[in-house]
Write a protein that holds these residues in place. Structure first.
Motif, PDB file in Angstrom:
ATOM      1  N   THR A   1       0.841  -1.211   0.000  1.00  0.00           N
ATOM      2  CA  THR A   1       0.000   0.000   0.000  1.00  0.00           C
ATOM      3  C   THR A   1       0.873   1.256   0.000  1.00  0.00           C
ATOM      4  N   LEU A   2       1.972   1.222   0.772  1.00  0.00           N
ATOM      5  CA  LEU A   2       2.847   2.400   0.863  1.00  0.00           C
ATOM      6  C   LEU A   2       3.689   2.593  -0.385  1.00  0.00           C
ATOM      7  N   GLN A   3       3.649   1.595  -1.252  1.00  0.00           N
ATOM      8  CA  GLN A   3       4.473   1.670  -2.453  1.00  0.00           C
ATOM      9  C   GLN A   3       3.675   2.127  -3.674  1.00  0.00           C
ATOM     10  N   LEU A   4       2.393   2.360  -3.478  1.00  0.00           N
ATOM     11  CA  LEU A   4       1.550   2.732  -4.624  1.00  0.00           C
ATOM     12  C   LEU A   4       2.087   3.991  -5.315  1.00  0.00           C
ATOM     13  N   PRO A   5       2.076   4.017  -6.649  1.00  0.00           N
ATOM     14  CA  PRO A   5       2.570   5.213  -7.339  1.00  0.00           C
ATOM     15  C   PRO A   5       1.670   6.415  -7.054  1.00  0.00           C
ATOM     16  N   TYR A   6       2.284   7.569  -6.975  1.00  0.00           N
ATOM     17  CA  TYR A   6       1.588   8.836  -6.737  1.00  0.00           C
ATOM     18  C   TYR A   6       0.678   8.776  -5.505  1.00  0.00           C
ATOM     19  N   LEU A   7       1.180   8.107  -4.465  1.00  0.00           N
ATOM     20  CA  LEU A   7       0.413   7.988  -3.220  1.00  0.00           C
ATOM     21  C   LEU A   7       0.405   9.311  -2.439  1.00  0.00           C
ATOM     22  N   TYR A   8       1.533  10.014  -2.499  1.00  0.00           N
ATOM     23  CA  TYR A   8       1.666  11.271  -1.744  1.00  0.00           C
ATOM     24  C   TYR A   8       1.730  12.452  -2.711  1.00  0.00           C
ATOM     25  N   SER A   9       1.277  13.610  -2.246  1.00  0.00           N
ATOM     26  CA  SER A   9       1.358  14.773  -3.145  1.00  0.00           C
ATOM     27  C   SER A   9       2.785  15.310  -3.216  1.00  0.00           C
ATOM     28  N   ASP A  10       3.533  15.170  -2.124  1.00  0.00           N
ATOM     29  CA  ASP A  10       4.934  15.612  -2.128  1.00  0.00           C
ATOM     30  C   ASP A  10       5.644  15.014  -0.915  1.00  0.00           C
ATOM     31  N   SER A  11       6.892  15.419  -0.726  1.00  0.00           N
ATOM     32  CA  SER A  11       7.698  14.867   0.361  1.00  0.00           C
ATOM     33  C   SER A  11       7.091  15.187   1.736  1.00  0.00           C
ATOM     34  N   GLU A  12       6.610  16.426   1.905  1.00  0.00           N
ATOM     35  CA  GLU A  12       6.042  16.820   3.213  1.00  0.00           C
ATOM     36  C   GLU A  12       4.845  15.931   3.557  1.00  0.00           C
ATOM     37  N   HIS A  13       4.040  15.643   2.519  1.00  0.00           N
ATOM     38  CA  HIS A  13       2.877  14.777   2.734  1.00  0.00           C
ATOM     39  C   HIS A  13       3.343  13.393   3.198  1.00  0.00           C
ATOM     40  N   MET A  14       4.360  12.849   2.533  1.00  0.00           N
ATOM     41  CA  MET A  14       4.861  11.520   2.919  1.00  0.00           C
ATOM     42  C   MET A  14       5.313  11.523   4.383  1.00  0.00           C
ATOM     43  N   TRP A  15       6.044  12.584   4.780  1.00  0.00           N
ATOM     44  CA  TRP A  15       6.549  12.605   6.161  1.00  0.00           C
ATOM     45  C   TRP A  15       5.444  12.804   7.187  1.00  0.00           C
ATOM     46  N   ARG A  16       4.368  13.516   6.786  1.00  0.00           N
ATOM     47  CA  ARG A  16       3.228  13.624   7.713  1.00  0.00           C
ATOM     48  C   ARG A  16       2.658  12.236   7.977  1.00  0.00           C
ATOM     49  N   VAL A  17       2.616  11.430   6.910  1.00  0.00           N
ATOM     50  CA  VAL A  17       2.060  10.074   7.032  1.00  0.00           C
ATOM     51  C   VAL A  17       3.014   9.173   7.820  1.00  0.00           C
ATOM     52  N   LEU A  18       4.301   9.183   7.445  1.00  0.00           N
ATOM     53  CA  LEU A  18       5.250   8.255   8.084  1.00  0.00           C
ATOM     54  C   LEU A  18       5.522   8.624   9.541  1.00  0.00           C
ATOM     55  N   ASP A  19       5.488   9.922   9.842  1.00  0.00           N
ATOM     56  CA  ASP A  19       5.731  10.348  11.222  1.00  0.00           C
ATOM     57  C   ASP A  19       4.485  10.195  12.093  1.00  0.00           C
ATOM     58  N   GLY A  20       3.398   9.838  11.486  1.00  0.00           N
ATOM     59  CA  GLY A  20       2.137   9.728  12.234  1.00  0.00           C
ATOM     60  C   GLY A  20       1.756   8.277  12.488  1.00  0.00           C
ATOM     61  N   GLU A  21       0.458   8.099  12.782  1.00  0.00           N
ATOM     62  CA  GLU A  21      -0.073   6.779  13.162  1.00  0.00           C
ATOM     63  C   GLU A  21       0.156   5.716  12.095  1.00  0.00           C
ATOM     64  N   ILE A  22      -0.057   6.110  10.828  1.00  0.00           N
ATOM     65  CA  ILE A  22       0.062   5.115   9.748  1.00  0.00           C
ATOM     66  C   ILE A  22       1.511   4.632   9.627  1.00  0.00           C
ATOM     67  N   GLY A  23       2.448   5.582   9.694  1.00  0.00           N
ATOM     68  CA  GLY A  23       3.866   5.205   9.619  1.00  0.00           C
ATOM     69  C   GLY A  23       4.235   4.272  10.758  1.00  0.00           C
ATOM     70  N   ASP A  24       3.769   4.596  11.969  1.00  0.00           N
ATOM     71  CA  ASP A  24       4.075   3.748  13.141  1.00  0.00           C
ATOM     72  C   ASP A  24       3.470   2.363  12.976  1.00  0.00           C
ATOM     73  N   MET A  25       2.252   2.343  12.450  1.00  0.00           N
ATOM     74  CA  MET A  25       1.572   1.054  12.290  1.00  0.00           C
ATOM     75  C   MET A  25       2.390   0.126  11.381  1.00  0.00           C
ATOM     76  N   TYR A  26       2.888   0.678  10.266  1.00  0.00           N
ATOM     77  CA  TYR A  26       3.668  -0.159   9.343  1.00  0.00           C
ATOM     78  C   TYR A  26       5.038  -0.507   9.927  1.00  0.00           C
ATOM     79  N   LEU A  27       5.659   0.478  10.557  1.00  0.00           N
ATOM     80  CA  LEU A  27       6.999   0.241  11.117  1.00  0.00           C
ATOM     81  C   LEU A  27       6.940  -0.866  12.173  1.00  0.00           C
ATOM     82  N   HIS A  28       5.962  -0.788  13.044  1.00  0.00           N
ATOM     83  CA  HIS A  28       5.872  -1.780  14.112  1.00  0.00           C
ATOM     84  C   HIS A  28       5.233  -3.075  13.633  1.00  0.00           C
ATOM     85  N   GLY A  29       4.597  -2.985  12.456  1.00  0.00           N
ATOM     86  CA  GLY A  29       3.963  -4.199  11.899  1.00  0.00           C
ATOM     87  C   GLY A  29       5.000  -5.129  11.277  1.00  0.00           C
ATOM     88  N   MET A  30       6.211  -4.615  11.028  1.00  0.00           N
ATOM     89  CA  MET A  30       7.236  -5.447  10.391  1.00  0.00           C
ATOM     90  C   MET A  30       7.914  -6.340  11.416  1.00  0.00           C
TER      91      MET A  30
END
Ligand code: GCU
Length: 329
Positions: A105-134
């Motif tokens: 899901t995190l690898q989908l093309p054009y998932l984020y509008s830009d770098s800031e958007h990606m970091w909002r996601v990864l630094d938030g709940e969704i990023g933690d969920m995937y990081l700890h899910g591994m």
């Protein structure tokens, strides 16, 4: 006099045995793999991570960094980590998705509008969920590193999405990535990172896709001087530790498990800073080496997104929900 001497000896011995931070020899040495070279942001951040760990464990744990794929390709390193042969590594999300399909899901093309958007996601709940899910496969995620956006580059001029049709393009060892490239009418070939330059030179492939720093660091610009800035993927990197290594760390001091995660996160912030600098430097170097950059216009971008739409249509309900949350972040 003898009494005084004895007291001095006791004080000196006591002083040295209490000062763990001055111990010359580490109690644990961990091997850390990276397939990039010294000077590349992820490797420099790994060195920084090693210095933080050394300092905060008072020299009890040492992280030895092995860059340049000397311990094997990312896929090989991953297999060795699962069996405890390598302790830590930095992986591209593209490699990890092959082992943890939910990361797709995190690898989908054009998932984020830009770098800031990606970091909002990864630094938030969704990023933690995937990081700890591994977990559950013998390895544990500790922190995200930046790897910018990936674009195509080819040996022959590239004007727009249609120029990709019929070309043979190298992708990471990741089946969903092959599928993405095939949706654009190109033929995907999975090749380890370290072999891409020779595949370009030997005309085994017409092009590849990666971020600018990798393009320049690996000299791909010398063999494929047409860079099409379509920025289709934004694939971050993940710093990981094997469960085996984590147990060894905990055996020295249980609080070191959290200390490792904290140091990894700090090295992540450092890496992001280095990344931005390196992206600019790589762009200048590419320009100077004669690379032709093509920026897709609006119609072209629309055509790219449309071609990749089936990937979104094929998502299950849960993935759709996550994509929606990402869109709203
Ligand atoms: C990036 C990433 C590497 C990865 C490579 C690839 O350069 O940092 O870890 O191996 O992409 O395309 O294979």
């Amino acid at each position: 006099m003898k009494k005084v001497l004895l007291i001095v000896v006791i004080i000196v011995v006591g002083f040295f045995s209490c000062r763990k931070e001055e111990s010359k020899y580490p109690e644990l040495v961990l091997r850390y793999a990276d397939n990039q070279s010294s000077g590349y942001p992820t490797v420099e951040a790994a060195k920084y991570l090693a210095s933080l760990i050394k300092e905060r464990t008072g020299g009890r744990i040492e992280l030895r960094i092995y860059p340049d794929s000397v311990l094997g390709s990312e896929i090989d390193v991953m297999k060795q980590m699962v069996y405890g042969g390598i302790d830590m590594s930095r992986f591209s999300l593209g490699t990890l998705s092959q082992f943890f399909p939910e990361l797709w899901t995190l690898q989908l093309p054009y998932l984020y509008s830009d770098s800031e958007h990606m970091w909002r996601v990864l630094d938030g709940e969704i990023g933690d969920m995937y990081l700890h899910g591994m977990v559950g496969k013998g390895i544990v995620g500790l922190a995200w590193y930046d790897a910018g956006a990936r674009s195509f580059y080819t040996r022959t001029p590239i004007a727009n999405i249609n120029s990709l049709k019929g070309l043979t393009i190298r992708v990471q060892e990741n089946d969903m990535m092959s599928r993405t490239i095939e949706l654009l009418g190109a033929k995907a070939v999975q090749i380890p990172y370290g072999d891409v330059y020779s595949a370009l030179q030997k005309l085994r492939i017409d092009g590849a896709e990666n971020n600018l720093p990798s393009y320049v660091f690996m000299d791909h610009n010398q063999a494929a001087p047409y860079f099409y800035q379509d920025e289709h993927f934004r694939l971050p990197e993940v710093v990981m530790i094997s469960v085996d290594a984590q147990k060894k760390v905990a055996a020295i001091d249980p609080s070191y498990v959290e200390l490792f995660a904290e140091c990894a996160r700090e090295s992540g912030l450092y890496e992001r800073k280095l990344w931005l600098e390196e992206e600019k430097r790589a762009f200048d170097e590419a320009l100077q080496s004669g690379v032709t950059f093509t920026v897709p216009d609006e119609d072209d971008l629309l055509a790219l997104r449309k071609a990749m739409e089936p990937l979104y249509q094929e998502l299950g309900e849960r993935e759709r929900e996550i994509v929606e949350r990402i869109g709203n972040t």
